[in-house]
Design a protein around this motif. Structure first.
Motif, mmCIF file in Angstrom:
data_model
loop_
_atom_site.group_PDB
_atom_site.id
_atom_site.type_symbol
_atom_site.label_atom_id
_atom_site.label_comp_id
_atom_site.label_asym_id
_atom_site.label_seq_id
_atom_site.Cartn_x
_atom_site.Cartn_y
_atom_site.Cartn_z
ATOM 1 N N MET A 247 37.784 31.324 0.496
ATOM 2 C CA MET A 247 38.609 31.190 1.692
ATOM 3 C C MET A 247 38.250 32.276 2.708
ATOM 4 N N LYS A 248 37.973 33.481 2.225
ATOM 5 C CA LYS A 248 37.609 34.580 3.125
ATOM 6 C C LYS A 248 36.318 34.253 3.865
ATOM 7 N N TYR A 249 35.322 33.760 3.132
ATOM 8 C CA TYR A 249 34.056 33.405 3.764
ATOM 9 C C TYR A 249 34.219 32.251 4.749
ATOM 10 N N MET A 250 34.977 31.234 4.343
ATOM 11 C CA MET A 250 35.121 30.049 5.182
ATOM 12 C C MET A 250 35.945 30.331 6.431
ATOM 13 N N SER A 251 36.769 31.359 6.389
ATOM 14 C CA SER A 251 37.576 31.734 7.549
ATOM 15 C C SER A 251 36.841 32.698 8.471
ATOM 16 N N SER A 252 35.701 33.195 8.019
ATOM 17 C CA SER A 252 34.983 34.224 8.771
ATOM 18 C C SER A 252 34.123 33.609 9.865
ATOM 19 N N SER A 253 34.068 34.293 10.997
ATOM 20 C CA SER A 253 33.183 33.867 12.096
ATOM 21 C C SER A 253 31.729 34.175 11.788
ATOM 22 N N GLU A 254 31.471 34.902 10.707
ATOM 23 C CA GLU A 254 30.110 35.234 10.315
ATOM 24 C C GLU A 254 29.422 34.090 9.571
ATOM 25 N N THR A 255 30.171 33.048 9.227
ATOM 26 C CA THR A 255 29.574 31.886 8.559
ATOM 27 C C THR A 255 28.762 31.098 9.560
ATOM 28 N N LEU A 256 27.458 30.972 9.303
ATOM 29 C CA LEU A 256 26.543 30.336 10.245
ATOM 30 C C LEU A 256 26.282 28.872 9.927
ATOM 31 N N SER A 257 26.259 28.542 8.650
ATOM 32 C CA SER A 257 26.018 27.147 8.284
ATOM 33 C C SER A 257 26.505 26.875 6.871
ATOM 34 N N LEU A 258 26.695 25.593 6.603
ATOM 35 C CA LEU A 258 27.125 25.111 5.297
ATOM 36 C C LEU A 258 26.033 24.211 4.735
ATOM 37 N N VAL A 259 25.782 24.325 3.446
ATOM 38 C CA VAL A 259 24.856 23.407 2.778
ATOM 39 C C VAL A 259 25.692 22.521 1.862
ATOM 40 N N ILE A 260 25.632 21.223 2.110
ATOM 41 C CA ILE A 260 26.542 20.270 1.484
ATOM 42 C C ILE A 260 25.758 19.219 0.719
ATOM 43 N N LEU A 261 26.267 18.843 -0.444
ATOM 44 C CA LEU A 261 25.695 17.764 -1.248
ATOM 45 C C LEU A 261 26.584 16.531 -1.137
ATOM 46 N N PHE A 262 25.978 15.406 -0.781
ATOM 47 C CA PHE A 262 26.675 14.126 -0.810
ATOM 48 C C PHE A 262 26.422 13.522 -2.189
#
Length: 210
Positions: A157-172
């Motif tokens: 939650m801390k990482y996902m709320s941070s403005s420092e998160t640049l991108s997400l890698v997602i698996l479908f």
């Protein structure tokens, strides 16, 4: 066949007659083609001639092509382009042909919210995140990739709320296909991914966030 593997989603207002798009061509240097892909979903290509100039003189010309899906019920288009300028040019032409306006869909923020509490959401699984980092004289990379499985419990939650998160890698999970989603809401796929699988991801994104 997809020419590019980066895509952006736009919501549009208006009720364009897509079947009439061929009659709205300005000249032989700019034209659209479309075909039904599924019920209520169109596969559209746009081609134009881009002059190459040096000191205001045209020395050559290059044919450009871009593709996009139209989700008519949701009034969303998903454009695959090689550059922001090509995508912007396509949007401008659509706005000129039809009484339409477009608004970019911020899918990055939407999925950050979905993954705040858990790394899985309706068949999409967050596998890693890119976090910006301080550059040093020994390391000129601008981000670090962190696997979700390496994140301590409660810190996601801390990482996902941070403005420092640049991108997400997602698996479908359904198609076993990975894609990245950056802070500019550009979804990027690998060159080896099949077009049909990429389409299924795009269709899911439209259902989730639009």
């Amino acid at each position: 066949m997809l020419l590019h593997r980066d895509c952006i989603f736009y919501k549009y207002n208006g009720a364009p007659d897509w079947g009439d798009i061929k009659n709205k061509q300005e000249d032989s240097f700019c034209f659209f083609n479309f075909e039904p892909y599924e019920d209520g979903i169109l596969n559209v290509s746009f081609e134009w001639i881009d002059p190459i100039k040096i000191r205001d003189k045209i020395i050559a010309s290059e044919r450009k092509k871009i593709r996009f899906f139209v989700f008519e019920e949701s009034r969303v288009i998903c454009i695959f382009g090689g550059s922001e300028s090509h995508i912007a040019y396509t949007i401008s032409k659509l706005s000129a042909f039809f009484p339409m306006s477009f608004e970019k869909v911020e899918i990055f923020e939407a999925y950050k919210k979905q993954f705040l509490n858990a790394p899985s959401y309706k068949g999409f699984t967050l596998t890693s995140i890119d976090i910006s980092k301080q550059q040093s004289g020994f390391d000129d990379s601008t981000y670090t990739n962190i696997k979700v499985t390496d994140i301590e419990s409660g810190k996601l939650m801390k990482y996902m709320s941070s403005s420092e998160t640049l991108s997400l890698v997602i698996l479908f999970e359904d198609k076993k296909i990975y894609f990245s989603l950056d802070l500019y809401s550009v979804a990027a796929f690998f060159e080896t991914d099949e077009a049909d699988s990429i389409y299924e991801v795009c269709k899911r994104i439209v259902v989730d966030v639009v």
